[in-house]
Design an enzyme around this catalytic site. Sequence first.
Site, short mmCIF file in Angstrom:
data_model
loop_
_atom_site.label_atom_id
_atom_site.label_comp_id
_atom_site.label_asym_id
_atom_site.label_seq_id
_atom_site.Cartn_x
_atom_site.Cartn_y
_atom_site.Cartn_z
N GLU A 142 0.79 -1.76 -0.51
CA GLU A 142 -0.35 -0.08 0.04
C GLU A 142 0.81 1.12 0.05
O GLU A 142 0.82 1.84 0.93
CB GLU A 142 -1.11 0.17 1.42
CG GLU A 142 -1.73 -1.33 1.24
CD GLU A 142 -3.16 -1.14 2.60
OE1 GLU A 142 -4.43 -1.63 2.33
OE2 GLU A 142 -2.56 -0.80 3.45
N GLU A 304 -6.96 -8.30 -0.46
CA GLU A 304 -7.12 -7.88 0.34
C GLU A 304 -9.07 -7.87 0.30
O GLU A 304 -9.07 -6.68 0.61
CB GLU A 304 -6.57 -6.75 1.44
CG GLU A 304 -5.11 -7.50 1.95
CD GLU A 304 -4.70 -6.28 3.07
OE1 GLU A 304 -5.21 -5.10 3.97
OE2 GLU A 304 -3.32 -5.93 2.83
#
Length: 655
Positions: A142, A304
């Site tokens: 991320e 995710e």
Amino acid sequence: MILGVDYYPEHWENDEIERDFARMKEMGVNTIRIGEFAWHMLEKEEGQFDFSYWDDVLDKAENAGLDVIFGTPTATFPAWLSRRYPEVHSEDIHGQTRVFGGRRQYCFNSAKYRELSERLVRKLVSHYSKRKSIIAWQADNEFGHEGSDMCWCEKCESAFRKFLEKKYGDIDSLNKEYGTIFWGQTYNSFDEIVLPKETITVHNPSLLLDHFRFRSNSVEEFARVQLNAIRECKGELQVVTHNFSGGFFEKAFDFGKIADQLDIVSYDNYPVWGGLKEPVSPAHTAMAHDFMRCLKDRSFLIVEQLMGAQGHDIIGYLPRPLQSAMWSWQALSRGCSGMLFFRWRAMDRGQEQFCLGIIDHNDREGRKFREAKGVFEKAASIGSGFESKMKSEVAVVYDYDNIWSWRIQRASAMFDFTTEMIRLYRPFHRMNASTDVIPANRDFGGYKVVAVPVMQLIDEDLSERLKKFASQGGTVIFSYRAGIKKRNNNVHRGIVSPGLISDLAGISILESESLQQGQDARLIGTDGSTGSCSVWRDMVDAVDAEVLYRYDDPFYKDKACITVNRYGKGLVYYVGGGADDLTMDTMAREIAEGAGLTTHASPEGLELVFRTMDCEDHLFYMNHTGKAVTYEGEEIGPFASGEFQPVLNPAKYMD
């Protein structure tokens, strides 16, 4: 098809791993994602690399028949690195060092951190380049999330000056472009330029936009170093990805520039997070998937996928039974071709004790286990079909320079860029019209409708391409403040708003105002309908355009809010304020009918996605409501999702 979970075997005793793998296989898992926070385990002391633990994990995974996505662990560096090389740390806007203890505390412009990261990545990827079970490498974790894309240290200040010198060549050119004569801010050299930390009032808007561009370039270059290292060391069949976070319009880097360096995009899908009392809207989540799909114009992975309640400190909304499965199906229907749930087991220690997953702290296989298993069973029946290319008739466009321009000068205290994107996206989502979310420099050919939300930076290239699109029969939709600025973030001088698109929209705007909290401007349609707008209102004069809505205001009753103009063979709509949902829905239905869009009527809260996969028609459904709805005589339960078998009335959905 990749179907899996995020797994952190290092959190547990070694004798639990094989039991976990057996349960995963029972759930339908074929892939695990590992390693992304394991730097210290791989390099306990500087230069001393040890892969033995992960060798064992991979052996066990292979014995269980599991593939692996391995994350490079550069998002969380070890304590020895922090102590030995404190210069790698980033700083906040107040000059305070972000100390060891969280994650992503590194500065993207730290040469030492780049060096240490690259060395680790090369060692790791080379060691496992021949492992057939490793199907993908995930670079970092991320990028830029949680405010880590902004750093205010001396390294960044020096790099910023070099960035500007390379761009402008000489300081006089920068002074002219910025208009530094204002407030007497003229620079004698690039060394006099400082990072735009807090000051009295505000910094120069052109400098601030260049600072965002510099931030984006910093992330891009850090990513490039690592991604190049992975490509040079990886096995031939191993692909390269990165898991992007949400909030992509709130970041200081252009996701597309990173996506260009990847084989496939990955996304972390959280429709709800800690502190939220309810999930974001279905249109918001759908737009995120359309954005991710369009980064490379192909299917993407979700590595995710939220299953349990989440939160680092404040725990968020608990997804209702079948709701997470429904979000999973929404993603799959909109371009996701592989999915991993976050996470396999909840951790009983550390910062994410309250980030729940498939198996909670009680270690039992309950409702969420069965729910995830059901998703995998249904998804596996379609498999590679999810990789099929989607064809959309509507495009909603964005430009990161424009997004950052709005962050620099919001114009209205009520302004939020994502909200304005959704304002133009949602009406077509409500009609179940397939929509792409694309950067403004993409080709518009092949679309019937192009929506251009709050695009205040419009240059000659974009204006000419939009004119060509409209003249050939396309429909363009602008919203307020369109075309008021040049690419350098300065307002056009000597031309009437909306600048280079005035003739395209057939309007002129001489006055505007922002609207504050609770302040709405009332609208009256030429057909007698009523509506309202918030956030902003342009006082539009229709030059060639037809007026659709005027302001119900004694001072501005001759001013329009919404207009439509015939341009060549096409139509151009201008929405001069933050129009309410009903008004936008009415306009969108008119546009859809006129443009011949393929739409699907459905009850409120029921999302439909029609796709052709491997020459077969599929109609997917997602009930976003907590109550049953009826569609085509079939009852669809609360938060139910799936595929109609066979497709209901297929001729109804074809052009």
